[in-house]
Design a protein around this motif. Structure first.
Motif, PDB file in Angstrom:
ATOM      1  N   TRP A  98      -0.271 -39.215 -54.397  1.00 27.45           N
ATOM      2  CA  TRP A  98      -1.318 -39.720 -55.292  1.00 27.45           C
ATOM      3  C   TRP A  98      -1.538 -41.219 -55.101  1.00 27.45           C
ATOM      4  O   TRP A  98      -2.674 -41.695 -55.089  1.00 27.45           O
ATOM      5  CB  TRP A  98      -0.955 -39.405 -56.739  1.00 27.45           C
ATOM      6  N   ASP A 248      -6.875 -45.774 -60.487  1.00 26.70           N
ATOM      7  CA  ASP A 248      -5.891 -44.767 -60.888  1.00 26.70           C
ATOM      8  C   ASP A 248      -6.579 -43.862 -61.899  1.00 26.70           C
ATOM      9  O   ASP A 248      -7.685 -44.175 -62.371  1.00 26.70           O
ATOM     10  CB  ASP A 248      -4.637 -45.401 -61.493  1.00 26.70           C
ATOM     11  N   THR A 250      -6.004 -40.211 -64.825  1.00 30.88           N
ATOM     12  CA  THR A 250      -5.278 -39.106 -65.430  1.00 30.88           C
ATOM     13  C   THR A 250      -6.305 -38.213 -66.107  1.00 30.88           C
ATOM     14  O   THR A 250      -7.481 -38.576 -66.195  1.00 30.88           O
ATOM     15  CB  THR A 250      -4.229 -39.628 -66.433  1.00 30.88           C
ATOM     16  N   THR A 435     -11.455 -36.546 -67.235  1.00 28.92           N
ATOM     17  CA  THR A 435     -10.543 -37.474 -66.578  1.00 28.92           C
ATOM     18  C   THR A 435     -10.819 -38.895 -67.050  1.00 28.92           C
ATOM     19  O   THR A 435     -11.971 -39.274 -67.281  1.00 28.92           O
ATOM     20  CB  THR A 435     -10.671 -37.414 -65.045  1.00 28.92           C
ATOM     21  N   ARG A 452      -2.178 -46.315 -66.623  1.00 28.36           N
ATOM     22  CA  ARG A 452      -2.394 -44.859 -66.634  1.00 28.36           C
ATOM     23  C   ARG A 452      -1.368 -44.182 -67.543  1.00 28.36           C
ATOM     24  O   ARG A 452      -1.705 -43.282 -68.320  1.00 28.36           O
ATOM     25  CB  ARG A 452      -2.278 -44.304 -65.221  1.00 28.36           C
ATOM     26  N   GLU A 453      -0.133 -44.635 -67.495  1.00 30.39           N
ATOM     27  CA  GLU A 453       0.907 -44.083 -68.369  1.00 30.39           C
ATOM     28  C   GLU A 453       0.600 -44.391 -69.833  1.00 30.39           C
ATOM     29  O   GLU A 453       0.905 -43.573 -70.723  1.00 30.39           O
ATOM     30  CB  GLU A 453       2.276 -44.652 -67.979  1.00 30.39           C
ATOM     31  N   ASP A 456      -1.800 -41.782 -71.004  1.00 27.82           N
ATOM     32  CA  ASP A 456      -1.077 -40.532 -71.278  1.00 27.82           C
ATOM     33  C   ASP A 456      -0.354 -40.602 -72.621  1.00 27.82           C
ATOM     34  O   ASP A 456      -0.375 -39.640 -73.407  1.00 27.82           O
ATOM     35  CB  ASP A 456      -0.064 -40.247 -70.158  1.00 27.82           C
TER      36      ASP A 456
END
Length: 478
Positions: A98, A248, A250, A435, A452-453, A456
């Motif tokens: 990724w 990036d 998610t 997304t 990105r985390e 999430d």
């Protein structure tokens, strides 16, 4: 017939610089196991695109720009059009994970487009073999299109027209042959006539539009004064940008966002998207000890097209509104409630007014004046701090699409940045998922994977939150 760019389309040309590239890019992951024989060759993709270049005028028309931009450019047919110069391919270096795909996507997005030919290109990336959730052997199709040619709605329609509804090659949208014109070069007489008319009548039209909008402007000003107007806090995202972009992403099931919106009465999917972004921004800036006391503000583009068929027309028809993201609130449900209340009020046009005013007024500004002002306002020195982040939610098709027999399994996007606006979160939805695609800049967000985390984590805390019980209504009250 001659086709001149609208003022809004032309703005994206005038604003472009080596750092502020104004194209957009979709990133589509394709699983070739559904194709005949379970394999798709590069030449299969080329031939597939060749069969669809008649679905939109964007594919075969280019700019006809005037000296010193003394009037807006024209679209004309590229009589030397050669499809294969628009499509290239590369293979990811090992380990084909990724991170490598994100790097490859960001590098391609950061390259200027060739402005002398039709304003699109396709970059096929093979070797996606070690990405969790993506079938081994998959390939990515990176499609860049200049923002002068499309907005979110027309870009989504163009992509669907480029795709199939099944692995057999059935077009997802059928476009009647000859349903559009590519444009002919204007004659010197046409150029001078239009330019003279624009420069002579524009001031009159500008003042007429301003007078029509005056009551709305006055009401908005009075309301802002009575309620108080919050400033836009300074963040790391409000800085000069360089050409080196980062990417990036998610994603989540739309059904899960639908569950979250039930936490607050009246909340929409778009409110949930904003709340997830708010939680991520709060977490990220708090980690860096940079969280402002005041709420961050997002610019949210608004589709102004009044019917579904208008999406078939290339070009731009967008407005925008500023939204306070309630990043100053610690509780995730409180943030969602505050955002829902704010966007509900914004629908009454209070916060969206300034963007709509600019949309209505700029169409009456002469080309040379607009070009000069656009270059000034997008320069590092004079770029305004209009907000902290762009957040764009563009609904896409909720059914699977195919390309050359390969099923499109994931869809991401990259979008332009500008000086003082170094973060763009695009949230395209496709086939039951949405997304969160992050475009930023290397110096502004070197730890983009951590952000990105944060997205999430923000989704998780909302998904696991308990709904608030509405207070009991007093007897006799409705």
């Amino acid at each position: 017939m001659t086709q001149q760019l609208s003022a809004q389309d032309a703005q994206f040309l005038y604003a472009q610089s080596p750092s502020t590239l104004t194209h957009v890019m979709s990133i589509n992951i394709c699983d070739p196991s559904t194709a005949p024989g379970g394999k798709v060759r590069f030449r299969d993709i080329v031939e597939h695109v060749r069969s669809r270049v008649g679905t939109s005028p964007v594919f075969k028309r280019k700019l006809y720009r005037l000296p010193f931009d003394f009037d807006h450019p024209y679209w004309v047919e590229d009589t030397n059009f050669e499809l294969e110069t628009h499509i290239t391919h590369v293979r990811l270096p090992e380990p084909g994970d990724w991170r490598q795909l994100c790097i490859q996507s960001a590098r391609h997005f950061s390259r200027p487009m060739d402005m002398s030919r039709p304003l699109w290109d396709i970059y096929v990336v093979e070797g996606l073999d070690r990405i969790p959730g993506i079938a081994p052997g998959s390939f990515a199709v990176l499609t860049r299109i200049h923002h002068a040619a499309i907005d979110g709605a027309s870009g989504a329609h163009m992509f669907v027209a480029l795709s199939d509804s099944d692995a057999k090659g059935t077009p997802a949208i059928r476009v009647a042959p000859g349903s559009f014109e590519l444009g002919k070069p204007p004659t010197p007489v046409e150029i001078m006539s239009r330019a003279t008319s624009a420069n002579l009548t524009s001031p009159v039209k500008f003042m007429n539009s301003l007078m029509k909008l005056s009551p709305a402007l006055l009401n908005a000003a009075q309301k802002n004064l009575s309620e108080g107007m919050h400033g836009i806090p300074k963040t790391r995202f409000n800085a000069e940008i360089t050409p080196h972009k980062m990417f990036d992403a998610t994603g989540f099931a739309i059904a899960d966002l639908a569950k979250i919106r039930k936490l607050v009465e009246g909340a929409t999917i778009n409110d949930v998207v904003l709340a997830i972004c708010s939680g991520a921004l709060r977490r990220y800036l708090k980690h860096h000890k940079e969280l402002p006391a005041d709420s961050l503000v997002a610019v949210a583009p608004i589709n102004r097209r009044t019917s579904g068929r208008e999406a078939e027309k290339p070009g731009n028809n967008i407005s925008a509104m500023n939204v306070e993201l309630a990043t100053n609130l610690a509780d995730p449900v409180d943030r969602l409630a505050a955002i829902q209340a704010y966007t509900a009020q914004a629908k009454e046009a209070k916060t969206g007014l300034s963007a709509r005013v600019m949309t209505d007024l700029t169409q009456h500004i002469p080309g040379a004046t607009m070009a000069g002002v656009a270059r000034l306002l997008t320069s590092p020195r004079f770029a305004p701090k209009a907000a902290n982040v762009f957040i764009s939610n563009v609904p896409g098709p909720q059914f699977p699409l195919y390309m050359a027999g390969a099923r499109i399994t994931h869809q991401f996007a990259m979008a332009p940045l500008s000086h003082n606006m170094g973060l763009f979160i695009a949230t395209p939805s496709y086939d039951g998922r949405i997304t969160f695609s992050i475009t930023s800049e290397r110096r502004i967000m070197p730890d983009i994977a951590f952000f990105r985390e944060c997205i999430d984590a923000a989704f998780k805390e909302l998904f696991e939150a308990e709904p608030r019980l509405a207070p009991d209504k007093p007897v006799g009250k409705k």
